[in-house]
Design a protein around this motif. Structure first.
Motif, PDB file in Angstrom:
ATOM      1  N   GLN A  63     -50.228 -15.687  42.776  1.00  0.00           N
ATOM      2  CA  GLN A  63     -49.504 -16.110  41.580  1.00  0.00           C
ATOM      3  C   GLN A  63     -49.848 -17.549  41.189  1.00  0.00           C
ATOM      4  N   ASN A  64     -49.590 -18.473  42.062  1.00  0.00           N
ATOM      5  CA  ASN A  64     -49.758 -19.872  41.668  1.00  0.00           C
ATOM      6  C   ASN A  64     -50.554 -20.710  42.654  1.00  0.00           C
ATOM      7  N   GLY A  65     -50.621 -20.329  43.881  1.00  0.00           N
ATOM      8  CA  GLY A  65     -51.240 -21.178  44.880  1.00  0.00           C
ATOM      9  C   GLY A  65     -50.199 -21.776  45.806  1.00  0.00           C
ATOM     10  N   LYS A  66     -50.528 -22.891  46.439  1.00  0.00           N
ATOM     11  CA  LYS A  66     -49.673 -23.486  47.455  1.00  0.00           C
ATOM     12  C   LYS A  66     -48.401 -24.063  46.846  1.00  0.00           C
ATOM     13  N   MET A  67     -47.247 -23.734  47.444  1.00  0.00           N
ATOM     14  CA  MET A  67     -45.963 -24.212  46.951  1.00  0.00           C
ATOM     15  C   MET A  67     -45.785 -25.687  47.289  1.00  0.00           C
ATOM     16  N   GLN A  68     -45.307 -26.463  46.305  1.00  0.00           N
ATOM     17  CA  GLN A  68     -45.100 -27.892  46.473  1.00  0.00           C
ATOM     18  C   GLN A  68     -43.617 -28.198  46.347  1.00  0.00           C
ATOM     19  N   MET A  69     -43.069 -28.877  47.363  1.00  0.00           N
ATOM     20  CA  MET A  69     -41.643 -29.195  47.351  1.00  0.00           C
ATOM     21  C   MET A  69     -41.416 -30.377  48.279  1.00  0.00           C
ATOM     22  N   SER A  70     -40.807 -31.448  47.776  1.00  0.00           N
ATOM     23  CA  SER A  70     -40.635 -32.669  48.545  1.00  0.00           C
ATOM     24  C   SER A  70     -39.161 -32.895  48.862  1.00  0.00           C
ATOM     25  N   ARG A  71     -38.820 -32.940  50.147  1.00  0.00           N
ATOM     26  CA  ARG A  71     -37.444 -33.209  50.554  1.00  0.00           C
ATOM     27  C   ARG A  71     -37.007 -34.608  50.096  1.00  0.00           C
ATOM     28  N   ALA A  72     -37.886 -35.603  50.253  1.00  0.00           N
ATOM     29  CA  ALA A  72     -37.532 -36.977  49.902  1.00  0.00           C
ATOM     30  C   ALA A  72     -37.228 -37.103  48.408  1.00  0.00           C
ATOM     31  N   GLU A  73     -38.059 -36.469  47.556  1.00  0.00           N
ATOM     32  CA  GLU A  73     -37.831 -36.555  46.117  1.00  0.00           C
ATOM     33  C   GLU A  73     -36.536 -35.869  45.712  1.00  0.00           C
ATOM     34  N   ILE A  74     -36.256 -34.698  46.309  1.00  0.00           N
ATOM     35  CA  ILE A  74     -35.028 -33.972  45.965  1.00  0.00           C
ATOM     36  C   ILE A  74     -33.808 -34.755  46.432  1.00  0.00           C
ATOM     37  N   ASP A  75     -33.843 -35.321  47.635  1.00  0.00           N
ATOM     38  CA  ASP A  75     -32.706 -36.119  48.118  1.00  0.00           C
ATOM     39  C   ASP A  75     -32.482 -37.338  47.231  1.00  0.00           C
ATOM     40  N   ARG A  76     -33.566 -37.965  46.755  1.00  0.00           N
ATOM     41  CA  ARG A  76     -33.420 -39.124  45.872  1.00  0.00           C
ATOM     42  C   ARG A  76     -32.784 -38.722  44.546  1.00  0.00           C
ATOM     43  N   GLU A  77     -33.218 -37.575  43.984  1.00  0.00           N
ATOM     44  CA  GLU A  77     -32.621 -37.089  42.736  1.00  0.00           C
ATOM     45  C   GLU A  77     -31.173 -36.657  42.954  1.00  0.00           C
ATOM     46  N   LEU A  78     -30.874 -36.109  44.132  1.00  0.00           N
ATOM     47  CA  LEU A  78     -29.496 -35.726  44.447  1.00  0.00           C
ATOM     48  C   LEU A  78     -28.575 -36.941  44.429  1.00  0.00           C
ATOM     49  N   ALA A  79     -29.030 -38.039  44.994  1.00  0.00           N
ATOM     50  CA  ALA A  79     -28.219 -39.258  45.010  1.00  0.00           C
ATOM     51  C   ALA A  79     -27.957 -39.744  43.592  1.00  0.00           C
ATOM     52  N   GLY A  80     -28.988 -39.714  42.738  1.00  0.00           N
ATOM     53  CA  GLY A  80     -28.817 -40.155  41.360  1.00  0.00           C
ATOM     54  C   GLY A  80     -27.898 -39.243  40.565  1.00  0.00           C
ATOM     55  N   ALA A  81     -28.095 -37.914  40.699  1.00  0.00           N
ATOM     56  CA  ALA A  81     -27.261 -36.964  39.967  1.00  0.00           C
ATOM     57  C   ALA A  81     -25.812 -37.030  40.433  1.00  0.00           C
ATOM     58  N   SER A  82     -25.599 -37.208  41.731  1.00  0.00           N
ATOM     59  CA  SER A  82     -24.242 -37.296  42.263  1.00  0.00           C
ATOM     60  C   SER A  82     -23.521 -38.517  41.711  1.00  0.00           C
ATOM     61  N   ALA A  83     -24.237 -39.641  41.621  1.00  0.00           N
ATOM     62  CA  ALA A  83     -23.633 -40.848  41.062  1.00  0.00           C
ATOM     63  C   ALA A  83     -23.289 -40.659  39.588  1.00  0.00           C
ATOM     64  N   LEU A  84     -24.170 -39.987  38.854  1.00  0.00           N
ATOM     65  CA  LEU A  84     -23.935 -39.746  37.438  1.00  0.00           C
ATOM     66  C   LEU A  84     -22.731 -38.847  37.214  1.00  0.00           C
ATOM     67  N   PHE A  85     -22.607 -37.788  38.052  1.00  0.00           N
ATOM     68  CA  PHE A  85     -21.522 -36.829  37.889  1.00  0.00           C
ATOM     69  C   PHE A  85     -20.237 -37.256  38.593  1.00  0.00           C
ATOM     70  N   GLY A  86     -20.295 -38.338  39.343  1.00  0.00           N
ATOM     71  CA  GLY A  86     -19.110 -38.772  40.066  1.00  0.00           C
ATOM     72  C   GLY A  86     -18.772 -37.862  41.219  1.00  0.00           C
ATOM     73  N   ALA A  87     -19.762 -37.239  41.845  1.00  0.00           N
ATOM     74  CA  ALA A  87     -19.545 -36.335  42.971  1.00  0.00           C
ATOM     75  C   ALA A  87     -20.147 -36.939  44.232  1.00  0.00           C
ATOM     76  N   GLY A  88     -19.743 -36.393  45.395  1.00  0.00           N
ATOM     77  CA  GLY A  88     -20.328 -36.829  46.646  1.00  0.00           C
ATOM     78  C   GLY A  88     -21.803 -36.478  46.704  1.00  0.00           C
ATOM     79  N   ALA A  89     -22.591 -37.314  47.381  1.00  0.00           N
ATOM     80  CA  ALA A  89     -24.041 -37.118  47.435  1.00  0.00           C
ATOM     81  C   ALA A  89     -24.422 -36.269  48.635  1.00  0.00           C
ATOM     82  N   PRO A  90     -24.728 -34.973  48.438  1.00  0.00           N
ATOM     83  CA  PRO A  90     -25.164 -34.136  49.551  1.00  0.00           C
ATOM     84  C   PRO A  90     -26.661 -34.326  49.806  1.00  0.00           C
ATOM     85  N   ALA A  91     -27.157 -33.783  50.877  1.00  0.00           N
ATOM     86  CA  ALA A  91     -28.581 -33.784  51.187  1.00  0.00           C
ATOM     87  C   ALA A  91     -28.976 -32.395  51.653  1.00  0.00           C
ATOM     88  N   LEU A  92     -30.243 -32.061  51.510  1.00  0.00           N
ATOM     89  CA  LEU A  92     -30.706 -30.757  51.976  1.00  0.00           C
ATOM     90  C   LEU A  92     -30.481 -30.639  53.477  1.00  0.00           C
TER      91      LEU A  92
END
Length: 586
Positions: free
Chosen positions: A403-432
């Motif tokens: 279909q597409n080739g090798k799957m790309q997924m970064s834990r560090a990038e997702i955790d960083r975006e989680l922290a930003g989104a949590s701050a924006l929404f006023g929610a606790g910051a979870p991590a994977l």
């Protein structure tokens, strides 16, 4: 004259060798072309090379060999004119030229079209492209059918060479046994339409003829009933053969007279028993199973079946966590009439799973054990077929090279975006979590308007590149543990607004359509998005985001989705204003 038959035989043998050599050369040419492009794009070659070999054998070498040997057999039994006439008739019969006529007969209740099933060695229909996980359509069925014709033609060619009656009867018995075994198994359904219909998988999530007929034509029931119990532990024994055969033992947290489950209608329930093995009465309707448990907290359900969209068999397994292939507590809506497709079932709350898997190797979101898989999760996903395993940042990845080739997924990038989104929404910051998996599944089998679906311990995506921002927003929504149906509706609408560009474009309010909004029946699709657009227009995105998160996180806020969007947008005030203007202009 005595040497004439021998000479004719040599000529026939030479013709067969030449023709078979041409078939092999053509097959190798196609294989070489495929391998050239596989190596040129430098993708993972293992599954691709294996698929190319199977495709060359199944689509060219085997049908060509059957055609050569079949022509030789006919030339030995028929005269030139009658042989050519029969061959011409077979070509017309097998080709699409005769399909309109046969379809017309089938529509008139005379099933002549099924006669082609015995000669269908090629993939039929327009969707001939291999499914990126399953492979070629009805693969094993066509291999077995080709084997049947090879045995039959070889027997007819070899029989005149056997002079002794005992040898002739022995060869006949062997050929009959082989044909008797190959022919029925070549029509077994193994997760595809297998010779019926267009002989291909139902690859489009947006439409399946079987789903349309079952839900739209037959009017299969759709129910919503939150469970008044939770399943604490699932013990599953799953066997993947011609279909999925499952034995599922469940322990619930509270005694109930009746236990309500959602289980896809394609699975036939064979037996339901209690803790001591005593049969329990049950009712099966559409995608729902009601078990009269009588207060028993241990229940065993035995069932078997297959689905043509989310298949499970020896060839491949695609059982995503949003599909009810095992009993899920409560009654959930299962069909989306807007898209004529399965509606994803998204169970919440973690429970214990222990799986024993037989029949074929599969990947799962749970940690692997000696007998299968075990661990805590909201739900389970099983994937088996042309998938490749990998790991990035401790995330277990299962990719579809076709279909597409090798799957790309970064834990560090997702955790960083989680922290930003949590701050924006006023929610606790979870991590994977430490044990996390990502599964790439065929893109057109993802639910409509969804590029990815998150669960607490794994992700399902229709693309190899996982966008960190979208992933963070979706995972944040999962951590809110939305059990309430109306809150799930609100969350999904706002999630689509944030992550789907096409949906975002449609979220706008039109004053001239105000009355139409009020009388529209499908509010989730046609009314709530304009309400959201009006709220954003009046209050701004940031305030609307905070109000939505506050509503989703507050368990004491019991407003339904319509009341929430109405309050958010000031809908009653807007209706009064529009009505006043219309009255003034009348």
């Amino acid at each position: 004259m005595a040497g004439a038959p021998s000479f004719a035989g040599k000529v026939l043998a030479a013709k067969v060798l030449i023709l078979e050599g041409l078939v092999a050369l053509f097959s190798l040419n196609v294989l070489g072309f495929d391998l050239f492009w596989i190596l040129r794009v430098k993708t993972a070659t293992g599954p691709l090379v294996w698929q190319a070999l199977r495709a060359g054998c199944l689509n060219y070498l085997l049908p060509g060999t059957v055609a050569v040997l079949g022509g030789l057999a006919l030339s030995q039994r028929l005269k030139r004119a009658s042989g050519y006439a029969l061959l011409t008739g077979l070509v017309v019969f097998v080709s699409p030229l005769l399909d309109p006529f046969l379809n017309a007969l089938s529509a008139g209740r005379l099933e002549m079209g099924r006669g082609k099933d015995f000669f269908t060695l090629f993939a039929q229909g327009l969707l001939w492209v291999p499914d990126p996980l399953y492979g070629l359509p009805a693969e094993w069925c066509r291999f077995l059918l080709a084997g049947f014709w090879l045995v039959l033609t070889l027997f007819s060619l070899c029989l005149p060479l056997l002079k002794k009656p005992g040898h002739r009867w022995g060869a006949m018995a062997v050929a009959l046994a082989c044909c008797a075994a190959l022919l029925p198994t070549s029509f077994m359904r193994v997760g595809s339409f297998s010779k019926y219909g267009d002989d291909h998988l139902a690859r489009s999530y947006g439409f399946s003829e079987e789903l349309y007929h079952f839900y739209e034509k037959e009017g299969a029931a759709q129910k919503t009933k939150p469970a008044d119990f939770s399943v604490q532990h699932y013990e599953m024994d799953l066997h993947f053969g011609a279909q999925l055969e499952a034995t599922v033992k469940m322990n619930v947290d509270v005694p109930c007279e009746v236990l309500y489950f959602t289980l896809n209608h394609r699975y036939r329930v064979k037996e339901v028993t209690g803790a001591e093995g005593t049969p329990l009465p049950y009712q099966r309707e559409s995608d729902y199973l009601a078990v009269e448990a009588g207060g028993q907290q241990a229940v065993k359900v035995v069932y078997a079946g297959f689905d043509t969209v989310f298949y499970a068999g020896r060839s491949a397994v695609l059982l995503p966590g949003f599909f009810a292939f095992y009993p899920i507590a409560g009654y959930w809506p299962t069909y989306d009439s807007s898209y004529q497709a399965y509606l994803p079932v998204l169970p919440t709350g973690e429970k214990e799973f222990s799986l024993r898997v037989r029949g074929r190797e599969v990947a799962c979101n749970l940690p692997q054990t000696e007998e299968g898989f075990a661990g805590r999760a909201e739900t389970i996903t099983l994937l088996g077929g042309l998938a490749q395993r990998g790991e990035i940042d401790g995330i277990h990845l299962y990719t579809l090279p076709l279909q597409n080739g090798k799957m790309q997924m970064s834990r560090a990038e997702i955790d960083r975006e989680l922290a930003g989104a949590s701050a924006l929404f006023g929610a606790g910051a979870p991590a994977l979590p430490a044990h996390f998996s990502g599964f790439e599944i065929p893109a057109n089998l993802m639910p409509a308007n969804r590029e990815m679906i998150f669960f607490s311990d794994h992700l399902l995506a229709g693309t190899a590149r996982v966008d960190p921002e979208q992933a963070a927003i979706q995972y944040l929504y999962r951590t809110l543990d939305l059990r309430d149906h109306d809150k799930r509706v609100v969350a999904q609408i706002y999630l689509s607004y944030l992550t789907d560009d096409d949906y975002r474009h449609d979220v706008h309010y039109e004053e001239e359509s105000n009355r139409g909004y009020r009388y529209e029946g499908n509010k989730a699709r046609f009314v709530f998005p304009p309400m959201l657009g009006l709220a954003i227009e009046r209050q701004g995105e940031e305030k609307v985001q905070k109000e939505i998160i506050r509503y989703l996180q507050n368990p004491d806020d019991r407003r339904d989705a319509y009341s929430f969007f109405s309050d958010l947008a000031g809908w009653d005030e807007e209706v009064s204003r529009v009505e006043a203007e219309m009255a003034a202009n009348a």
